[in-house]
Design a protein around this motif. Structure first.
Motif, short mmCIF file in Angstrom:
data_model
loop_
_atom_site.label_atom_id
_atom_site.label_comp_id
_atom_site.label_asym_id
_atom_site.label_seq_id
_atom_site.Cartn_x
_atom_site.Cartn_y
_atom_site.Cartn_z
N GLU A 1 33.50 -44.45 -42.56
CA GLU A 1 34.25 -43.33 -43.12
C GLU A 1 35.19 -43.79 -44.23
O GLU A 1 35.42 -43.07 -45.20
CB GLU A 1 35.06 -42.65 -42.00
CG GLU A 1 34.22 -41.91 -40.98
CD GLU A 1 33.54 -40.70 -41.58
OE1 GLU A 1 34.13 -40.06 -42.48
OE2 GLU A 1 32.43 -40.37 -41.16
N ASP B 1 37.72 -42.93 -30.47
CA ASP B 1 36.32 -43.09 -30.08
C ASP B 1 36.17 -43.78 -28.73
O ASP B 1 35.26 -43.46 -27.95
CB ASP B 1 35.58 -43.89 -31.16
CG ASP B 1 34.07 -43.68 -31.14
OD1 ASP B 1 33.56 -43.24 -30.09
OD2 ASP B 1 33.41 -43.94 -32.15
N ASN C 1 31.73 -47.02 -37.18
CA ASN C 1 31.91 -45.64 -37.62
C ASN C 1 33.21 -45.47 -38.39
O ASN C 1 33.27 -44.75 -39.39
CB ASN C 1 31.89 -44.69 -36.42
CG ASN C 1 30.52 -44.62 -35.76
OD1 ASN C 1 29.50 -44.92 -36.39
ND2 ASN C 1 30.48 -44.26 -34.49
N ASN D 1 30.18 -49.84 -32.15
CA ASN D 1 29.90 -48.54 -32.76
C ASN D 1 31.17 -47.86 -33.26
O ASN D 1 31.17 -47.22 -34.33
CB ASN D 1 29.18 -47.63 -31.77
CG ASN D 1 27.75 -48.09 -31.49
OD1 ASN D 1 27.12 -48.70 -32.35
ND2 ASN D 1 27.25 -47.83 -30.29
#
Length: 530
Positions: free
Chosen positions: A304, A278, A300, A296
């Motif tokens: 998950e 990312d 994220n 972020n």
């Protein structure tokens, strides 16, 4: 909860920011700006505040609109009253006027109104002119009398001085009286001007109060920002790109930190790889971009990991109820994890929801186990099915299921003996209970404080009996959070409940969004720059 994980996540952001800023200094690619320091965790809080501000702004606009509309209505009413008065006066005088027949009714009214206002204006002008003429005449009279007075004084002899002085006094009294009248008029005008000035001052004060009122919300938001601290905001002269060399060492440190927090190896590796994918290649212009992108990326990755899909126990109860069958749930785990207490909590939880549970005391080997589960059943007020100590656990489970079917009860909770995952004989006995009772759910109960051990236990039980879900106890006392983050992902089965205290009401259905907020929200987070 999960303080250890929070610190490791925020430290990752700090280290990456330090790395890139240090490199930018060497490249002479850095300039300092004034700014507000914010917590790593404030990026999530900032979105919530923006939503709250939007709702506050909409409410404020609505109030403004209602306020001005009321004023407008009042004004329109006043105008309607004035128009009515004008029309009445116009109608009274309409007999003396001639109106062109070719004009429309609206035009006639407008013309009459115009005529009315013009007449009023002419009257006002005539009154003003007459008042001016009166003033001029009074001044001329005064001047004439003064002239006559002085001329008479010259012609008269000394023996008439006494009489002339009396006349003089009379004349002076007249003059003084006229002066007094003149000054009183001037004073009245000045009083009117002062009253107008007072009105203007009051309007100015009112405007100032309004300004102060509307600025209060802004001041509050400024205060929130100032609480974070000022200074330390950097921007890059030339845009920077996050590369692998920036993140390799930092993410290795994050992986080690996660393992120290009892996060499973495969989970730590998955988080690191996701964050790396990312972040690498991101373009950054300001130091706050680094913190936001890291926040972020980590959020994220964790989202998950912890979101394992699966049905809730409540949904499954409803499905079985529609079929006229009870939901049969079997609980497994090692000794001391709080399995029996959890059964009491769940019985209380669903009893309050309107269902009728029954408990099966299938732990017939441990001394005092039957008495313990009976104590919980009596406390919450549910039926318990039990046999003598040492009897067949599978038979107890079978009787409990048959009782629920006969009595129309919706939920059967089967307690089993705690056993280590390495005890082959007890694991075989557990398999027998499953064959006889044919449970719809097999739930592993693990202690969150044991961290990675709970994950390993769940793996072994899953291999032996194929569990369907997990309940973690003592989650409220878990500072590391390793088991909560890992166990569901490793065995690919959802966490169904969390034990969050010692009381019967201290249990909650697991919610991935709630868990994520626990990991990424903190009031007193580590200060970072924005």
């Amino acid at each position: 909860m999960f303080e250890s994980l929070k610190k490791k996540l925020s430290r990752t952001s700090d280290k990456l920011e330090e790395e890139i800023i240090e490199e930018a200094k060497g490249e002479d690619n850095l300039q300092e700006e004034e700014g507000k320091k914010r917590s790593f965790f404030s990026f999530g809080r900032k979105k919530e505040e923006d939503k709250a501000d939007e709702s506050d702004d909409s409410e404020e606009e609505e109030k403004k609109s209602r306020f001005w509309s009321r004023n407008k209505d009042d004004t329109s009413e006043d105008e309607d009253v004035d128009d009515d008065d004008i029309e009445e006066e116009i109608e009274d005088s309409s007999d003396d006027e001639v109106v062109d027949d070719s004009l429309e009714e609206g035009e006639v009214k407008e013309e009459k109104k115009s005529s009315f206002w013009s007449r009023s204006k002419d009257k006002d002008e005539e009154e003003e002119e007459s008042s001016d003429d009166d003033d001029e005449e009074e001044e001329e009279v005064v001047e004439e009398k003064k002239s006559r007075f002085w001329s008479r004084g010259k012609d008269k002899s000394d023996d008439e001085e006494e009489e002339s002085s009396d006349d003089d006094d009379d004349e002076e009294e007249v003059v003084e009286e006229k002066k007094s009248r003149f000054w009183s008029r001037s004073k009245d005008k000045s009083d009117e001007e002062e009253s107008l000035d007072d009105d203007e001052e009051e309007e100015a004060e009112e405007e100032e109060k309004k300004s102060h009122f509307w600025s209060r919300n802004k001041d509050k938001s400024d205060e929130k920002d100032s609480d974070e601290g000022s200074g330390g905001l950097f921007s890059f002269v030339r845009e920077k790109t996050i590369s692998e060399k920036h993140v390799d060492d930092i993410l290795f440190e994050l992986e080690m930190g996660l393992l120290e927090g009892d996060v499973a190896m495969e989970v730590a590796t998955e988080v690191v790889e996701s964050v790396k994918e990312d972040l690498v290649g991101r373009k950054i212009k300001r130091s706050s971009d680094i913190t936001e992108y890291t926040y972020n990326a980590l959020r994220n990755a964790v989202a998950e990991i912890i979101d394992i899909p699966g049905k809730s126990m409540t949904e499954m109860i409803e499905e079985k109820k529609a079929q006229g069958e009870p939901l049969v749930v079997m609980f497994v785990g090692i000794n001391g994890t709080g399995k029996t207490t959890t059964i009491g909590k769940l019985a209380n939880y669903y009893l309050k929801m309107g269902y009728t549970p029954v408990i099966a005391a299938s732990d017939t080997f441990r001394a005092g186990a039957i008495e313990q589960v009976t104590h919980h059943a009596d406390n919450v007020g549910v039926k318990i099915i039990k046999h003598q100590k040492g009897s067949d656990p599978a038979a107890v489970a079978f009787d409990a299921v048959e009782h629920a079917k006969a009595q129309g009860k919706e939920l059967v909770l089967i307690d089993t003996a705690g056993r280590m995952q390495t005890n082959t004989n007890l694991m075989d006995e557990m398999k027998k209970i499953k064959r006889v009772a044919n449970p719809d759910l097999v739930i592993f109960v693990g202690d969150a404080l044991t961290g990675n051990d709970a994950t390993q236990q769940a793996v072994k039980f899953n291999e032996a009996i194929d569990i369907d879900g997990v309940i973690l106890t003592k989650a409220d006392a878990d500072s590391k959070g390793g088991a909560s983050l890992s166990i569901g992902y490793v065995i690919k089965k959802p966490i169904m409940f969390l034990g969050v205290g010692q009381g019967y009401d201290d249990i909650m259905e697991y919610d991935a969004d709630w868990m994520l907020n626990q990991l990424f929200s903190e009031d007193d987070g580590v200060a970072v720059e924005e």
